[in-house]
Structures are given as C-alpha cells and as structure tokens.
Design a protein around this motif. Structure first.
Motif, mmCIF file in Angstrom:
data_model
loop_
_atom_site.group_PDB
_atom_site.id
_atom_site.type_symbol
_atom_site.label_atom_id
_atom_site.label_comp_id
_atom_site.label_asym_id
_atom_site.label_seq_id
_atom_site.Cartn_x
_atom_site.Cartn_y
_atom_site.Cartn_z
ATOM 1 N N PHE A 5 0.840 -1.192 0.000
ATOM 2 C CA PHE A 5 0.000 0.000 0.000
ATOM 3 C C PHE A 5 0.865 1.227 0.000
ATOM 4 O O PHE A 5 1.921 1.238 0.624
ATOM 5 N N PRO A 7 2.144 4.835 1.147
ATOM 6 C CA PRO A 7 2.043 5.526 2.435
ATOM 7 C C PRO A 7 0.852 6.474 2.393
ATOM 8 O O PRO A 7 0.487 6.989 1.339
ATOM 9 N N LEU A 8 0.277 6.696 3.548
ATOM 10 C CA LEU A 8 -1.006 7.400 3.559
ATOM 11 C C LEU A 8 -0.928 8.910 3.557
ATOM 12 O O LEU A 8 -1.582 9.564 4.345
ATOM 13 N N GLY A 18 1.408 7.630 7.602
ATOM 14 C CA GLY A 18 2.076 6.410 8.051
ATOM 15 C C GLY A 18 1.589 5.896 9.380
ATOM 16 O O GLY A 18 2.043 4.866 9.863
ATOM 17 N N GLY A 20 -0.066 3.904 12.031
ATOM 18 C CA GLY A 20 -0.473 2.500 11.964
ATOM 19 C C GLY A 20 -1.971 2.296 11.880
ATOM 20 O O GLY A 20 -2.455 1.548 11.040
ATOM 21 N N GLU A 22 -4.376 4.272 10.772
ATOM 22 C CA GLU A 22 -4.954 4.660 9.491
ATOM 23 C C GLU A 22 -4.618 3.641 8.401
ATOM 24 O O GLU A 22 -5.438 3.326 7.559
ATOM 25 N N ASP A 23 -3.400 3.146 8.452
ATOM 26 C CA ASP A 23 -3.022 2.122 7.487
ATOM 27 C C ASP A 23 -3.952 0.917 7.581
ATOM 28 O O ASP A 23 -4.403 0.384 6.577
ATOM 29 N N GLU A 24 -4.218 0.575 8.816
ATOM 30 C CA GLU A 24 -5.063 -0.582 9.040
ATOM 31 C C GLU A 24 -6.484 -0.332 8.526
ATOM 32 O O GLU A 24 -7.084 -1.184 7.860
ATOM 33 N N PHE A 26 -7.358 1.810 6.245
ATOM 34 C CA PHE A 26 -7.303 1.867 4.778
ATOM 35 C C PHE A 26 -7.327 0.464 4.189
ATOM 36 O O PHE A 26 -8.110 0.168 3.271
ATOM 37 N N THR A 27 -6.521 -0.411 4.762
ATOM 38 C CA THR A 27 -6.459 -1.795 4.270
ATOM 39 C C THR A 27 -7.823 -2.461 4.349
ATOM 40 O O THR A 27 -8.270 -3.137 3.421
ATOM 41 N N THR A 124 1.246 10.271 -3.130
ATOM 42 C CA THR A 124 1.950 9.767 -1.941
ATOM 43 C C THR A 124 3.386 10.225 -2.000
ATOM 44 O O THR A 124 3.814 10.821 -3.001
#
Lengths: 377, 149
Positions: A5, A7-8, A18, A20, A22-24, A26-27, A124
């Motif tokens: 993915f 970077p956010l 980045g 954690g 938000e990444d989760e 987003f996924t 990004t």
C-alpha cells in the motif's frame, strides 16, 4: 510479492502519514470494498489489488502485484493504453473512465468481460498513484439486453392489439350500421349476410385473443429437457398433423439422441410444416425436412415447393399477422411469429434461407443441442 | 403560347379506387357515396398488387384513371407503403392522388405516408359511420380539382 500500500499521505494532513491505525483502516476499507480495486503507479505497475479485483480477473494476488495493468486489457487495447495513461497524468481528477465507450477486461483464462471503471488519483511520498474501482457489468448488460427485447415485444404486442384487434371491431360496428340502414330502407336481402359477416369477425377477435395469449406465453420458457431425437420428434408431428391428399412430407432426420426442450421444439417444427402446407398454392406439394446434429446445434431445414415469398415480403413474414387478409385474420397468422419467438427464447434461431429458385421457401431452424442454463438468468 | 388545361374537372372517370383487404370498407364508401354522390362509383382491390393490376388494366375490373385512391396500410402480398413505393417509381402511375384510409393512428405511419407524398391521411375511426366529411371531400375533388392528366 507482497501487497504494497502506498504511504497514507492521501489522508487529511491532521492524520499523521504512516500512522499504523490509518493504514489498518485503509487496508480494511480497500479489501472489503464492493468494487474490485487496483492501485497503480504512473508507470502502470500494480502496487495493490483487493480480493474482489483478484476474483474478477481470475488471478492470484501475487500474480498481479508488481506487473503491468496492461495484462488485464485485451491485446487490441494495449498499444495506446500507455499514451492514454500519460494524458490522464496531465489532468488528474476523479472520473469515470471511458464514458460512452464499452470497456472490456481480460481474465486470466482469456475470457473478456464488460466493465466500468472509476479512477481516483492521489499522491503519496512515492509519487502520483491512481486507484481504479472496477465493476463487472456482464449481468447488467444481459439484463439490459433482455429488457430491450421485452420492450420491443411489448411494442409489437401493443401495435397488434391496437390495429389487429381494433380492425375487426370497427368492422362489426360498420356492419351494424349497414344492417340498420338496410332495415330502414326495407332492404332485407343483405341483412343475414351481414350478420354472418359480423359473426365471422366476432370469432376472429376471440381467436385473435387466444393466439395473442399463446404468443405472450411463448416467451415464458420453463425448460424441461427430455432425451429425444430429431427423427422421433418429426415422426410424432407427422403422425398427428392433418396432411391433405396430394401432399407429402419427406423427412431425413438424425436419430442420434439428445436432450431437448421437446415441447417448444415440437411446436416450432409443427408450425413450420403446417404453414408450408397451408400456404401452398397448388393441390399437390412436397415439404422436405432435413434435420441433423452438428457441433453444438440441431440444424433443421424445412423446404417446400409452394409459391415462395416475394423479395419485398421476406422481412415481414415473422411479424404478427403480416401475411394475412383481414377476413382470414385470427384463423392463423401467428404461426411464424410464435415459432420465431420460441426459437430465440430457447437459444435457437429461425431464419428464412435466401431463395435461389423462383418457387419454394426454405426455413432454417437452429436449436441448441446442449441447452444453455444461463439463458434462464 | 401556353397550353391550356382542356380537361374539365368532371370529365375524369368518376370512380374511386379503394385498396383494402377488408371489403367492409369498400362497401362503406360505396354506401355513403350512393346517397351523397350517386355519380361516383367505387372499384375495390384487396391488396397493393391488385391495386396496381387495376390501375394498369390487368385486372378484371380495370380503372386506369380513378379520381383518387383510398389506401389501407396493412394488407397481405403488398402493403400500402409497398404500393406507394411501387407507383411512385413508375412514371405512368406516380401522379395518382392517394389518400391513406387506415385504422392505424401511429405517428410513424402518418409520417411515412406523407413522405411518399400522399394527399391526406384519413383515420378510419375519425370519419364516422355516415362518412359525411369523406363524401364531401370526394365530391369536391370530382367537381373542382383539376387532376393530373
């Protein structure tokens, strides 16, 4: 290769890139989307795909990541895809791709399918990226096609109802007026004759309504498959059909068994054979039926030595009532229309074979040898 | 010097050709004319092909110069539009004055008929059982309109 993915930096600035959580999130959103999703970079290389996209195109996730988006396009569209992507790069905005054009995707197994794509650009730290949201519209297109067919049939039905039903009724109303007039003038000779004419029209309206219902029902295909053969079906028809003296029906048919929607197939063939006899202009004639199985179809030719169909009437023989006189209307006239509707309704086809001789007509019926269950969708 | 029109309106054959597969309509026109304009007679043809045979003298009941032709649309063998196409393509037939006389009230049929240059489109449902307007029209044609030669 692992799903990668970007970077956010796409998320609003108040959310730390980045982070954690938000990444989760987003996924999670990406993977559970009701659309197939593919993220690609400016170079057209896929950096992420969700489960649905993988399923749509029939690949494994690892087979797509790190490869070019071009492999998901049919060969013929690939050559200018790079330049289209470059154009898009100059004017990056969220949009629906290829509006007004039919977009096509290519599955791993080589099957093409119609799709719709929404593009969302974002940036990004690794550069500009695009997320493509993909919908497979096969089902929608099939429904649209079916809807168009049904509409066309409805239109024809309305036309028939408004013209062919109205016409005998108007006739009856005129006849009533004739009778009234003759009574007033003391001219009683014609009265009985006109009552008979009225009666004939009443019957024709009744018959017409019955036939229209038959025609309307011909579209409902509750398919019941039965093992049978072309020769069996044809000999059954000939055993029942009332064939006048002087006429012969010659059959040359395959007796190889196959599973067929027997009732509609029999109806179509019976209509074609009785039509050939009914519209014959001489006291003697021959109808020749040749029926064989070829590849995945049954091919049946019904040829007669009757008067033939004039060039200018060939396109309208399948339309309702087109070949009949007003006085005969209702006695028949739906035979070909019903036959054609049954044929197409069951995945077959009914055509008039171009004529090379002055006399005679040949109809060719193709009927699926293996019934397609998807037609019931 | 100009040629003058020597043909007086009333010297044309006082006959109407009606082309309709339903014989009730020829009878309807005939009955109405019998009362309103007894000098105008009716010749009937069952379809476009018979209509052409009548116009070209090949039928048992020839009528080569009818005042006007009343034409139905839906007919076997040759329908109304096919008839129009056929006569408009033939120099000796193309000038006939044709009125559509049909049950169809579809705009599509009306437009198509006028594209073929018909003089009028008459819906059977609008003429009424006494056919008063229709007989007036036919009488006027016979007495006032100078028809093609």
């Amino acid at each position: 290769m692992n799903q990668h993915f970007p970077p956010l930096s796409v998320v609003p600035s108040e959310l730390a890139p980045g982070a954690g959580e938000e990444d989760e999130a987003f996924t999670l959103i990406f993977n559970n989307s009701p659309y197939g999703k593919i993220i690609i970079g400016e170079d057209g290389i896929i950096s992420a795909v969700n489960d649905l996209a993988v399923k749509l195109f029939g690949y494994e996730k690892a087979e797509l990541i790190g490869t070019s988006i071009d492999q998901l396009l049919p060969e013929r569209y690939r050559h200018d895809h790079a330049s289209k992507r470059a154009q898009y790069g100059e004017d990056r905005s969220a949009r629906v791709m290829g509006q007004g054009r039919d977009l096509t995707g290519l599955r791993k197994d080589g099957v093409e399918f119609p799709l719709e794509i929404g593009l969302t650009p974002f940036t990004t730290s690794e550069g500009p990226m695009t997320c493509a949201a993909i919908v497979d519209i096969t089902e929608r297109q099939r429904t649209e096609r079916r809807l168009r067919e049904v509409n066309a049939q409805l239109e024809e039905f309305t036309y028939v109802a408004s013209h062919d039903l109205r016409s005998p009724i108007r006739g009856i109303s005129n006849l009533i007026e004739f009778i009234r007039e003759d009574f007033e003038d003391g001219q009683l000779d014609g009265v009985l004759k006109n009552i008979d004419r009225m009666e004939a029209r009443v019957h024709s309206v009744e018959k017409l309504i019955d036939d229209l219902l038959t025609y309307a029902r011909a579209g409902n295909r509750a398919v019941q498959l039965e093992p049978t053969s072309l020769s069996e079906i044809l000999s059954d028809i000939i055993a029942i059909e009332d064939i006048p003296d002087g006429f012969a029906v010659k059959v040359e048919a395959s007796d190889e068994p196959f599973d067929a929607a027997r009732t509609p197939l029999t109806t179509v063939l019976r209509n074609l054979i009785s039509n050939a006899i009914k519209h014959h202009d001489r006291d003697e004639g021959t109808v020749t039926v040749t029926a064989r199985l070829q590849d995945n179809q049954a091919l049946i030719d019904i040829a007669d030595d009757g008067p033939g169909i004039p060039e200018n009437a060939r396109e309208r023989v399948f339309r309702l009532f087109q070949t009949l006189k007003a006085s005969e209307r209702g006695s028949s006239g739906l035979g070909l229309a019903v036959a054609q509707r049954l044929a197409t309704g069951h995945g077959g086809q009914l055509d008039l074979v171009p004529s090379i001789t002055e006399r005679g007509t040949t109809f060719r019926l193709t009927w699926p040898r293996f019934t397609r269950t998807d037609l019931n969708a | 010097m100009h040629d003058t029109l020597t043909q007086a309106p009333h010297t044309r054959e006082p006959r109407i050709l009606i082309i309709d597969d339903d014989d009730i309509y020829s009878e309807l026109v005939e009955r109405a004319l019998r009362k309103a304009a007894p000098d105008i007679s009716v010749v009937a043809a069952e379809d476009g092909q018979e209509g052409i045979d009548v116009l070209t003298g090949r039928a048992a009941n020839p009528c080569e110069k009818p005042l006007v032709i009343l034409l139905d649309i839906n007919m076997p063998r040759m329908n109304g539009f096919e008839f129009l196409k056929e006569i408009r393509a033939k120099p000796e037939l193309r000038n006939h004055v044709v009125f559509m006389f049909t049950t169809s009230e579809a705009e599509e049929d009306r437009d198509r008929a006028y594209d073929f240059g018909v003089a009028g489109y008459i819906a059977k449902s609008r003429v009424g059982p006494q056919m008063a307007g229709m007989t007036e029209l036919l009488k006027s044609y016979a007495s006032t309109v100078i028809l093609p030669g």
